[in-house]
Scaffold this active site. Structure first.
Site, mmCIF file in Angstrom:
data_model
loop_
_atom_site.group_PDB
_atom_site.id
_atom_site.type_symbol
_atom_site.label_atom_id
_atom_site.label_comp_id
_atom_site.label_asym_id
_atom_site.label_seq_id
_atom_site.Cartn_x
_atom_site.Cartn_y
_atom_site.Cartn_z
ATOM 1 N N LYS A 115 0.828 -1.212 0.000
ATOM 2 C CA LYS A 115 0.000 0.000 0.000
ATOM 3 C C LYS A 115 0.856 1.254 0.000
ATOM 4 O O LYS A 115 0.482 2.266 -0.579
ATOM 5 C CB LYS A 115 -0.963 0.003 1.188
ATOM 6 C CG LYS A 115 -2.116 -0.956 0.990
ATOM 7 C CD LYS A 115 -3.335 -0.561 1.788
ATOM 8 C CE LYS A 115 -4.483 -1.505 1.482
ATOM 9 N NZ LYS A 115 -5.603 -1.373 2.393
ATOM 10 N N LYS A 197 -3.760 -11.366 -6.750
ATOM 11 C CA LYS A 197 -5.057 -11.684 -6.134
ATOM 12 C C LYS A 197 -6.158 -10.769 -6.700
ATOM 13 O O LYS A 197 -5.873 -9.630 -7.089
ATOM 14 C CB LYS A 197 -4.983 -11.608 -4.608
ATOM 15 C CG LYS A 197 -5.102 -10.247 -4.037
ATOM 16 C CD LYS A 197 -5.404 -10.240 -2.530
ATOM 17 C CE LYS A 197 -5.514 -8.781 -2.119
ATOM 18 N NZ LYS A 197 -5.908 -8.508 -0.784
ATOM 19 N N LYS A 200 -10.286 -5.367 -4.873
ATOM 20 C CA LYS A 200 -11.227 -4.262 -5.054
ATOM 21 C C LYS A 200 -10.576 -3.106 -5.804
ATOM 22 O O LYS A 200 -11.229 -2.350 -6.488
ATOM 23 C CB LYS A 200 -11.637 -3.716 -3.672
ATOM 24 C CG LYS A 200 -12.485 -4.654 -2.863
ATOM 25 C CD LYS A 200 -12.844 -4.042 -1.526
ATOM 26 C CE LYS A 200 -12.093 -4.693 -0.402
ATOM 27 N NZ LYS A 200 -12.590 -4.463 0.937
HETATM 28 P P1 TYM Z 1 -10.358 -6.741 3.155
HETATM 29 O O1 TYM Z 1 -11.442 -5.744 3.340
HETATM 30 O O2 TYM Z 1 -9.274 -6.417 2.197
HETATM 31 O O3 TYM Z 1 -10.972 -8.126 2.735
HETATM 32 C C1 TYM Z 1 -12.066 -8.696 3.440
HETATM 33 C C2 TYM Z 1 -11.923 -10.196 3.485
HETATM 34 O O4 TYM Z 1 -11.854 -10.724 2.155
HETATM 35 C C3 TYM Z 1 -10.713 -11.574 2.016
HETATM 36 N N1 TYM Z 1 -10.213 -11.450 0.630
HETATM 37 C C4 TYM Z 1 -10.011 -12.478 -0.184
HETATM 38 N N2 TYM Z 1 -10.171 -13.811 -0.022
HETATM 39 C C5 TYM Z 1 -9.884 -14.625 -1.072
HETATM 40 N N3 TYM Z 1 -9.445 -14.163 -2.277
HETATM 41 C C6 TYM Z 1 -9.264 -12.834 -2.493
HETATM 42 N N4 TYM Z 1 -8.837 -12.405 -3.677
HETATM 43 C C7 TYM Z 1 -9.541 -11.927 -1.416
HETATM 44 N N5 TYM Z 1 -9.492 -10.574 -1.284
HETATM 45 C C8 TYM Z 1 -9.895 -10.303 -0.024
HETATM 46 C C9 TYM Z 1 -9.714 -11.036 3.028
HETATM 47 O O5 TYM Z 1 -8.759 -12.012 3.387
HETATM 48 C C10 TYM Z 1 -10.624 -10.668 4.178
HETATM 49 O O6 TYM Z 1 -10.893 -11.791 4.979
HETATM 50 N N6 TYM Z 1 -7.590 -5.972 7.213
HETATM 51 C C11 TYM Z 1 -8.777 -6.603 6.717
HETATM 52 C C12 TYM Z 1 -10.052 -6.150 7.395
HETATM 53 C C13 TYM Z 1 -10.019 -6.298 8.877
HETATM 54 C C14 TYM Z 1 -10.182 -7.509 9.602
HETATM 55 C C15 TYM Z 1 -10.115 -7.144 10.975
HETATM 56 C C16 TYM Z 1 -10.363 -8.829 9.208
HETATM 57 C C17 TYM Z 1 -9.881 -5.301 9.781
HETATM 58 N N7 TYM Z 1 -9.940 -5.795 11.034
HETATM 59 C C18 TYM Z 1 -10.208 -8.115 11.977
HETATM 60 C C19 TYM Z 1 -10.476 -9.794 10.233
HETATM 61 C C20 TYM Z 1 -10.390 -9.433 11.579
HETATM 62 C C21 TYM Z 1 -8.911 -6.285 5.241
HETATM 63 O O7 TYM Z 1 -8.399 -5.308 4.761
HETATM 64 O O8 TYM Z 1 -9.741 -7.125 4.573
#
Ligand code: TYM
Length: 334
Positions: A115, A197, A200
């Site tokens: 990032k 991957k 978004k």
């Molecule tokens: P975020 O918002 O980027 O993604 C949300 C969830 O989606 C999963 N994910 C994927 N899984 C499989 N293939 C993909 N291409 C893919 N892209 C995203 C992510 O692994 C995630 O589970 N930091 C975290 C948000 C967060 C969080 C937390 C998660 C903040 N606090 C506490 C768990 C517990 C994030 O940016 O996820």
């Protein structure tokens, strides 16, 4: 342990349009296992501002995301679904945990490196300490289990390290959480660049399936998906595009990779891509329909937002008061 059940926490950022990766890697698993746990699902809007956001857009996306959690099948009567920014405990615990996290640990986080390369003009301190806020999210609720995609594993490992470090100093304060990674779909790749991957923030919209894509768009994107010249549906690292499509197919249908190889034995990529597209449509269409219904029900969603934030605050205060006492903050006078 609350109400005799173990606790589950997870969250998603209200940034960009949710992709099939978010759904198959996280949201779908949340729904599948939620009945077995006392659950907290947060729309982590505080994490979102580590990258500059348009305020009106962020508010809109946060509401969309919260509504999507419900549309995906999470009943807000049984699952605590709330905005992170409405529960003050997250920021309060994050500050304390900042003082138990090392700069060296945070500089090793690959998401920070990615990032900061992408947003070189805004490498703010929040972006750096982002994983500490994530640790606070999880540890506040004494979560036993955290269902995430593989890309969040490094942050989860750090959360565990912080919890263990804190417990070693002050006794058993935090539950040390385990990750829950689903059997299929834990790392969905871009349809255009299968080494990256699905994300978004991908600039090429053909690389990602968005949860709100209509059926024609979904089928068209799968038809265009990058594959190879092997002309054989086989689950192997040498065919990353096909491997990704098999992963998606398995996550949507519940079939295994071996069953999928057999089903498409002797068939061309055209047939296979169409079948994957149709499997995705059959999973996303009902979700989109429920989302449309729910979005029209403003009072219901407002009620969820208010009631669940209060519930979350109640649970997190229990941990917070304990932690504040352990580190030496003066007792509150009532
Ligand atoms: P975020 O918002 O980027 O993604 C949300 C969830 O989606 C999963 N994910 C994927 N899984 C499989 N293939 C993909 N291409 C893919 N892209 C995203 C992510 O692994 C995630 O589970 N930091 C975290 C948000 C967060 C969080 C937390 C998660 C903040 N606090 C506490 C768990 C517990 C994030 O940016 O996820």
């Amino acid at each position: 342990m609350l109400d005799g059940k173990k606790t589950l926490f997870s969250g998603m950022q209200a940034t960009g349009n949710l992709t099939l990766g978010n759904y198959l890697g996280a949201l779908k698993n949340w729904v599948n296992i939620s009945d077995d746990y006392q659950t907290f699902f947060s729309v982590v809007d505080m994490h979102s501002i580590t990258v500059r956001q348009d305020p009106a857009e962020l508010r809109k996306r946060a509401r969309t995301l919260l509504t999507l959690y419900i549309a995906a099948g999470l009943d807000p009567e049984k699952n605590c679904i709330y905005y992170q920014s409405h529960v003050t405990g997250h920021a309060e615990l994050a500050w304390i945990l900042n003082c138990f996290t090392y700069m060296g640990e945070l500089s090793r986080m690959t998401q920070f490196k990615d990032k900061s390369a992408k947003h070189a003009d805004n490498i703010n301190a929040g972006l750096f300490t982002y994983p500490v806020l994530m640790a606070a999210d999880i540890l506040l609720y004494q979560a036993d289990v955290v269902p995430v995609g593989i890309d969040q594993m490094q942050h989860l490992e750090l959360t565990r390290d912080i919890a263990i470090r804190f417990n070693n100093i002050y006794g058993d304060v935090f539950t040390v959480p385990e990750a829950y990674i689903g059997k299929a779909g834990a790392k969905i790749m871009s349809l255009q660049e299968p080494s990256k991957k699905m994300s978004k923030s991908d600039e090429n919209p053909n690389g990602s399936i968005y949860l709100m894509d209509d059926p024609d768009t979904i089928i068209r994107k799968f038809k265009r998906a990058v594959t190879d010249s092997e002309a054989c549906v086989r689950y192997c690292d040498e065919q990353p595009g096909i491997k990704n499509l098999i992963d998606i197919y398995c996550a949507c249908t519940g079939k295994t990779a071996a069953e999928t190889e057999k089903e498409f034995d002797g068939k061309g990529y055209g047939d296979f891509k169409l079948a994957v597209g149709e499997a995705v449509v059959s999973v996303l269409k009902p979700l989109q329909d429920r989302f449309a219904d729910l979005s029209g029900n403003k009072d219901y969603i407002d009620g969820v937002i208010k009631g669940n934030a209060e519930k979350a605050q109640y649970f997190c205060n229990k941990t917070l008061r304990k932690v504040q006492k352990k580190v030496g903050f003066p007792e509150r006078i009532r």
